[in-house]
Design an enzyme around this catalytic site. Structure first.
Site, PDB file in Angstrom:
ATOM      1  N   GLU A 112       0.846  -1.188   0.000  1.00 15.86           N
ATOM      2  CA  GLU A 112       0.000   0.000   0.000  1.00 15.86           C
ATOM      3  C   GLU A 112       0.879   1.234   0.000  1.00 15.86           C
ATOM      4  O   GLU A 112       1.897   1.287   0.693  1.00 15.86           O
ATOM      5  CB  GLU A 112      -0.932   0.002   1.214  1.00 15.86           C
ATOM      6  CG  GLU A 112      -1.891   1.166   1.235  1.00 15.86           C
ATOM      7  CD  GLU A 112      -2.919   1.038   2.347  1.00 15.86           C
ATOM      8  OE1 GLU A 112      -3.671   2.005   2.556  1.00 15.86           O
ATOM      9  OE2 GLU A 112      -2.959  -0.020   3.008  1.00 15.86           O
ATOM     10  N   GLY A 113       0.499   2.228  -0.799  1.00 13.78           N
ATOM     11  CA  GLY A 113       1.234   3.483  -0.854  1.00 13.78           C
ATOM     12  C   GLY A 113       0.303   4.646  -0.566  1.00 13.78           C
ATOM     13  O   GLY A 113      -0.825   4.473  -0.095  1.00 13.78           O
ATOM     14  N   ASP A 159      10.893   9.960  -7.054  1.00 13.32           N
ATOM     15  CA  ASP A 159      10.630   9.345  -5.742  1.00 13.32           C
ATOM     16  C   ASP A 159      11.450   8.075  -5.567  1.00 13.32           C
ATOM     17  O   ASP A 159      10.927   7.037  -5.170  1.00 13.32           O
ATOM     18  CB  ASP A 159       9.138   9.045  -5.603  1.00 13.32           C
ATOM     19  CG  ASP A 159       8.737   8.795  -4.144  1.00 13.32           C
ATOM     20  OD1 ASP A 159       9.440   9.296  -3.257  1.00 13.32           O
ATOM     21  OD2 ASP A 159       7.735   8.098  -3.924  1.00 13.32           O
TER      22      ASP A 159
END
Length: 670
Positions: A18-19, A137
């Protein structure tokens, strides 16, 4: 998720990650019978076009790369299930774990493994940068490692995020602040060198087990990236080679000009890290040394009260020629050093910060020390404004996000307390944040009249731009045939849309030639070459024009006509015959010659396609004897008579050319 199948083939099994904006599921491709990973956009973002765009950008960015160190993208789509909209990306499933998990278990790593992992990440960045893609990122959480220690870089979807659905977006972005470059922390332009800085942070963590900059909160870490000196990784891991230490330090240069300029350059040094030549320079007088951590000493009247333990501070460096810090001045850092450091980062409010901090440490009345003067926040991004708020002792709260033509997305355009006014320390300043220019979708203007197109643009808050004209076989005259920007594009409100209006089918203009004195056959061929039609061909006797030459035409020479215009001709029969004087022919003996037998020439006449209203068609036959041509028949035939046959008895060796309605049909020989 219970038995969800996307696109009829991807069955979701269990959540594996999950981000910030998506969840990742292990799934099975029911068609190819293989495991895949499916990334789903979180439901709170499905109504936000900005997030949907960023989600799609990730698929496009990664799908454009074909590299063994980049996670492959297989499919992308949208599906409605149980009244929910699911945006998904189907990608390669990696049976492994994140590099962050590997670091937590195995760092610090030896040189060889650090270089092997870093080189694979650099190869992935090289491929991305070659395709003009900046990852933005790079961090261990976005790097997957399989059982063979092979690297797979993922998550290409990060972009500027500032929408009505995510007022607290800053905290989620600053969650990865340990790996951002100084230029990212300042909100400035970033490029490939920003990715290489982030890779330098990852390498630092591989080699030492620690990130290079840490702090009590995200703002403190951001400041450290911008202004604190780096502790060389070799100071924390003495077994690190000089060459690899040099590579990591160079990757973490604060100025982009002294950092690695490309992934290629970094890869060259990584390949040669054992023999890398490091230029030795004489240590300058202001060689850096580490400042010890200094604890604040409580005021005399507070000595007896129990104090909570001070939170740990970030380690940073100072130059050796700075004066030592006296033991009897334990608050020197708080009163002098910190304000100086902050002034290097803060723009437009530094003086106020210093004055506020210094005032708090002097023996001034309590009411005066709790008062802070508000700096200007206009035009600053939220991270920049939060740095000012942290330093000055007030709180920022977003009251509203609005569209703005003047301020870029994410910039503050209004503050509830004017610059220069004072409030009590800890009070809140409300700010309005720009969503950037308001966007609208360009409508479809094709096939609309110019007036209707202009009205449609006004409805969508757009303007009519330049309008040109052009020919078209598809669009009717007076309607829009092209537009720029095109239908469906997202553009700022008020954008001018230029159009091209059709003039209809382009008509070729033909200048009528002078056919007089040309033979009939030559005139017919000239008209056919010009895409003109031969009409009625009449014959008259003429003392001026030779036999079988054109003496008149229905359209005067030089007249401009359209293609397929019908041209009528009048062909000369030569002078009219006269009666010869009656004379007795001389009596001569007939010449004895061998008689020549005539042969039959058969000419079939097939009626052409009948045009509306036509009852007959023109048949023209030319007798050709060597270079001599003779017009032997030029007359109308009735369609009602059907196919007819003309039989001509003449000497051998001749040819006859058949023309119907002025168009050559065939040559007949015996």
């Amino acid at each position: 998720m219970n038995h969800i199948v996307l696109a009829g083939r991807y069955e979701l099994l269990d959540k594996i990650g999950e981000g910030g904006m998506a969840e990742v599921y292990r799934a099975v491709d029911l068609v190819l019978k293989r495991n895949v990973a499916v990334k789903l956009l979180k439901q709170q973002f499905v109504g936000d076009q900005e997030f949907i765009t960023n989600f799609g950008n990730e698929a496009q960015s990664a799908a454009s790369l074909n590299h063994p160190n980049v996670v492959n993208i297989f499919d992308v789509g949208k599906e409605e299930i149980d009244e929910r909209t699911l945006y998904y990306i189907v990608m390669e499933y990696i049976d492994g774990r994140t590099l962050k998990s590997v670091i937590e278990d195995e760092a610090p790593m030896d040189d060889e493994r650090t270089v092997r992992l870093a080189a694979q990440i650099a190869q992935a960045l090289k491929a991305a940068h070659a395709n003009h893609i900046i990852h933005r990122d790079i961090k261990p959480q976005n790097i997957l490692i399989n059982e063979d220690d092979e690297v797979k870089v993922t998550d290409f979807g990060i972009a500027k995020i500032s929408t009505s659905s995510t007022i607290t977006y800053t905290s989620s972005i600053l969650g990865t602040v340990h790996y951002i470059s100084p230029e990212q922390a300042k909100g400035k332009f970033i490029d490939e060198k920003s990715d290489l800085y982030s890779l330098g942070v990852v390498m630092y963590e591989l080699a030492t087990g620690n990130v290079p900059f840490d702090g009590e909160n995200a703002v403190a870490i951001a400041i450290s990236h911008i202004q604190h000196e780096l502790i060389p990784p070799k100071d924390l891991n003495p077994s690190l080679s000089e060459g690899l230490n040099h590579i990591i330090v160079k990757a973490l240069e604060k100025e982009t000009a002294t950092r690695y300029q490309s992934a290629d350059e970094m890869l060259r040094d990584l390949r040669e890290y054992k023999t890398l030549e490091i230029k030795e320079t004489e240590a300058p007088a202001d060689q850096t040394t580490v400042i010890p951590v200094i604890k604040d000493t409580p005021e005399p009247d507070q000595q007896d009260e129990p104090q909570p333990p001070s939170p740990p501070r970030s380690i940073y460096q100072r130059t050796a020629n700075q004066p030592p810090i006296a033991e009897e001045r334990p608050d020197f850092f708080r009163r002098v050093v910190l304000p100086v450091l902050l002034t290097l980062f803060l723009v437009g409010g530094g003086f106020l910060v210093i004055r506020g901090i210094l005032a708090s440490s002097e023996n001034t009345p309590a009411t005066e020390s709790r008062s802070v003067e508000i700096p200007t926040l206009l035009g600053k991004t939220l991270p920049e404004a939060q740095v000012l708020a942290e330093a000055n002792g007030f709180v920022i709260e977003i009251s509203e996000e609005v569209y703005s033509q003047e301020y870029s997305e994410g910039e503050i355009l209004e503050q509830s307390v004017n610059p220069g006014q004072s409030i009590q320390r800890g009070e809140t300043v409300l700010v309005k944040v720009s969503l950037g220019q308001e966007l609208t979708t360009v409508p479809d203007l094709l096939n609309l009249s110019l007036a209707d197109a202009e009205a449609r643009l006004r409805t969508d808050n757009l303007e009519m731009g330049e309008h040109r004209t052009g020919y078209s076989d598809t669009y009717n005259e007076g309607t829009v045939m092209r537009q720029n920007p095109e239908y469906g594009e997202r553009v700022p409100v008020g954008t001018a849309v230029s159009v091209t209006v059709s003039q209809g089918r382009q008509v070729e203009e033909i200048s009528m030639p002078d056919l007089r004195t040309n033979s009939q056959l030559q005139a017919i061929r000239t008209l056919q070459d010009l895409n003109l039609r031969v009409g009625q061909v009449d014959s008259e006797h003429s003392d001026t024009y030779a036999n079988n030459t054109v003496m008149r035409q229905s359209v005067a020479p030089g007249t401009v006509v359209d293609p397929q215009t019908t041209i009528d001709l009048v062909v000369s029969l030569g002078p009219a015959p006269t009666e010869p004087p009656a004379t007795e022919p001389p009596q001569t003996e007939p010449e004895q010659t061998e008689p020549v037998s005539d042969v039959e020439y058969v000419i079939p006449i097939h009626p052409p396609a009948q045009e509306e209203g036509a009852t007959s068609y023109q048949v023209h036959i030319v007798r050709v004897d060597g270079e001599n041509e003779e017009d032997i028949r030029n007359e109308p035939y009735n369609y009602a008579d059907g196919t007819q046959t003309i039989r001509i008895m003449d000497k051998p060796g001749l040819s006859f050319e058949l023309y119907i309605n002025g168009n050559f049909v065939r040559t007949i020989t015996h």
